[in-house]
Design a protein around this motif. Structure first.
Motif, mmCIF file in Angstrom:
data_model
loop_
_atom_site.group_PDB
_atom_site.id
_atom_site.type_symbol
_atom_site.label_atom_id
_atom_site.label_comp_id
_atom_site.label_asym_id
_atom_site.label_seq_id
_atom_site.Cartn_x
_atom_site.Cartn_y
_atom_site.Cartn_z
ATOM 1 N N ARG A 1 0.747 -1.327 0.128
ATOM 2 C CA ARG A 1 -0.107 0.040 -0.053
ATOM 3 C C ARG A 1 0.699 1.177 -0.034
ATOM 4 O O ARG A 1 0.479 2.161 -0.565
ATOM 5 C CB ARG A 1 -0.940 -0.013 1.236
ATOM 6 N N LYS A 2 1.906 1.309 0.694
ATOM 7 C CA LYS A 2 2.684 2.422 0.782
ATOM 8 C C LYS A 2 3.541 2.596 -0.639
ATOM 9 O O LYS A 2 3.594 3.819 -1.212
ATOM 10 C CB LYS A 2 3.751 2.222 1.822
ATOM 11 N N VAL A 3 4.136 1.471 -1.183
ATOM 12 C CA VAL A 3 4.474 1.482 -2.438
ATOM 13 C C VAL A 3 3.412 2.206 -3.480
ATOM 14 O O VAL A 3 3.699 3.046 -4.363
ATOM 15 C CB VAL A 3 4.980 0.388 -3.063
ATOM 16 N N ALA A 4 2.262 1.662 -3.689
ATOM 17 C CA ALA A 4 1.158 2.058 -4.306
ATOM 18 C C ALA A 4 0.679 3.709 -4.141
ATOM 19 O O ALA A 4 0.554 4.516 -5.162
ATOM 20 C CB ALA A 4 -0.096 1.234 -4.024
ATOM 21 N N GLU A 5 0.804 4.105 -3.050
ATOM 22 C CA GLU A 5 0.543 5.597 -2.503
ATOM 23 C C GLU A 5 1.689 6.395 -3.320
ATOM 24 O O GLU A 5 1.398 7.339 -3.787
ATOM 25 C CB GLU A 5 0.388 5.677 -1.196
ATOM 26 N N LYS A 6 2.812 5.782 -3.094
ATOM 27 C CA LYS A 6 3.945 6.673 -3.627
ATOM 28 C C LYS A 6 3.797 6.670 -5.330
ATOM 29 O O LYS A 6 4.121 7.676 -5.785
ATOM 30 C CB LYS A 6 5.309 6.078 -3.194
ATOM 31 N N ILE A 7 3.609 5.688 -5.693
ATOM 32 C CA ILE A 7 3.454 5.543 -7.053
ATOM 33 C C ILE A 7 2.291 6.508 -7.729
ATOM 34 O O ILE A 7 2.296 7.305 -8.507
ATOM 35 C CB ILE A 7 3.234 4.149 -7.627
ATOM 36 N N ARG A 8 1.074 6.526 -7.251
ATOM 37 C CA ARG A 8 0.037 7.505 -7.394
ATOM 38 C C ARG A 8 0.458 9.056 -7.278
ATOM 39 O O ARG A 8 0.061 9.865 -8.008
ATOM 40 C CB ARG A 8 -1.167 7.268 -6.494
ATOM 41 N N HIS A 9 1.029 9.216 -6.274
ATOM 42 C CA HIS A 9 1.617 10.552 -5.950
ATOM 43 C C HIS A 9 2.668 11.156 -6.985
ATOM 44 O O HIS A 9 2.776 12.143 -7.408
ATOM 45 C CB HIS A 9 1.955 10.844 -4.594
ATOM 46 N N GLU A 10 3.709 10.345 -7.203
ATOM 47 C CA GLU A 10 4.794 10.541 -7.947
ATOM 48 C C GLU A 10 4.452 10.631 -9.489
ATOM 49 O O GLU A 10 5.072 11.277 -10.399
ATOM 50 C CB GLU A 10 5.999 9.737 -7.710
ATOM 51 N N PHE A 11 3.769 9.757 -9.918
ATOM 52 C CA PHE A 11 3.409 9.545 -11.441
ATOM 53 C C PHE A 11 1.902 9.631 -11.925
ATOM 54 O O PHE A 11 1.948 9.783 -12.945
ATOM 55 C CB PHE A 11 3.633 8.208 -11.907
#
Length: 329
Positions: A29-39
């Motif tokens: 989930r942390k990785v998914a949230e980072k991807i949503r925000h960054e990309f």
């Protein structure tokens, strides 16, 4: 006109994972949230339980009821890691798909790097070859021997020498992979065989922190045999070449015996040598029949057309459709 956001699918399979599945979900989930925000792309998470008999399914159902931020697919029984991976990939709606094991020995924190290569440079297949493995010694020895033999005799000799698990596939790669309907294979080798332009980003395989691996020695040997037979013609070619060699050898020996029997210049060898030769050839014949039997067993798997997995239950977030079907080829 508003452009539709790209969608990344992250799929992971579980089997007897009650001790670590919640911590694994937290990391994903942390990785998914980072991807949503960054990309600025959407991310869906798919979890497939491969017939666990412990509390894994109950834990996942409870977690889904609290959050409903992932797809939960449970299979009717244990169909194996390879088939559960296929179930997850089949259920993905994404423009790209990442699959990884739920034990997190391959760190999910590498996924944003894979996504960047996919978005910025257009790589259709990004994989993470293992530089080192923090595994038990016997597992390291088996893995090194397996990949060494595979690279020597298979059709894809440029396969990474330490293998890989976690990877990102563009939708074009996913569709090509799912179009391959064979039953006995390994996803990594089959994806590599497809031949898409690829990029390797090395990682270190982490030590397993909790739980016990479901990869028993029997499963590892089955995987090795399946891989060699599906990706190499060497076993069946060995039978043909050895048969030709023995045939010529037998003809020569037969002519030798016939000559000395007719002219009587040398006594023909006795029963001991003949029985040794017969016993040896019978052993070789039984081995060859075993190799042929392995091929026939796999042919039987194909012609029976049974599904590779059967879905028992699916739980989806609101307004999400399921595309995987109740069974898969």
């Amino acid at each position: 006109m508003q452009t539709k956001k790209q969608l990344l699918s992250i799929t992971t399979n579980t089997y007897y994972a009650e001790k670590f599945i919640l911590s694994s979900l937290v990391r994903i989930r942390k990785v998914a949230e980072k991807i949503r925000h960054e990309f600025n792309i959407d991310v869906e998470i798919i979890v497939i339980d491969d017939g666990s008999k412990d509390q894994t399914v109950n834990i996942l159902n409870s977690e889904f009821s609290k959050n409903q931020d992932f797809k939960l697919i449970t299979l009717t029984r244990n169909f194996g890691a390879i088939n559960s991976h296929r179930a997850g990939i089949s259920a993905c709606n994404g423009d790209a798909v990442v699959f990884l094991a739920s034990d997190m020995q391959d760190p999910p924190e590498i996924i944003p790097t894979l996504v960047r290569e996919w978005i910025d440079h257009g790589h259709k297949f990004i994989y993470c070859p293992r530089q080192t493995r923090n595994d038990p010694l016997i597992s390291k020895i088996f893995a090194q021997a397996y990949y060494f033999i595979f690279r020597k005799i298979s059709q894809i000799k440029d396969f990474p020498q330490n293998g890989f698990d976690i990877c990102l596939m563009d939708r074009q790669v996913v569709d090509a992979f799912l179009a391959c309907k064979e039953k006995n294979y390994t996803p990594q080798q089959l994806i590599w065989w497809l031949g898409f332009r690829s990029l390797g980003i090395p990682i270190t395989r982490e030590k397993r922190c909790e739980g016990k691996s479901g990869w028993t020695l029997q499963k590892k040997l089955t995987l090795a045999i399946d891989t060699i037979i599906s990706m190499s013609h060497l076993p069946i070619r060995f039978i043909s070449l050895f048969g030709i060699f023995v045939a010529f050898l037998s003809i020569g020996f037969g002519l030798y015996i016939l000559y000395h029997a007719l002219f009587g210049s040398v006594a023909v060898a006795g029963w001991a040598s003949i029985m040794c030769i017969i016993s040896f050839l019978l052993g070789v014949m039984m081995m060859m029949l075993g190799i042929i039997g392995e091929y026939l067993r796999r042919v039987l798997d194909e012609v029976r057309e049974r599904p590779s997995y059967v879905v028992d239950n699916v739980r989806l977030p609101v307004e999400t459709k399921f595309v995987g079907g109740i069974g898969g080829c």
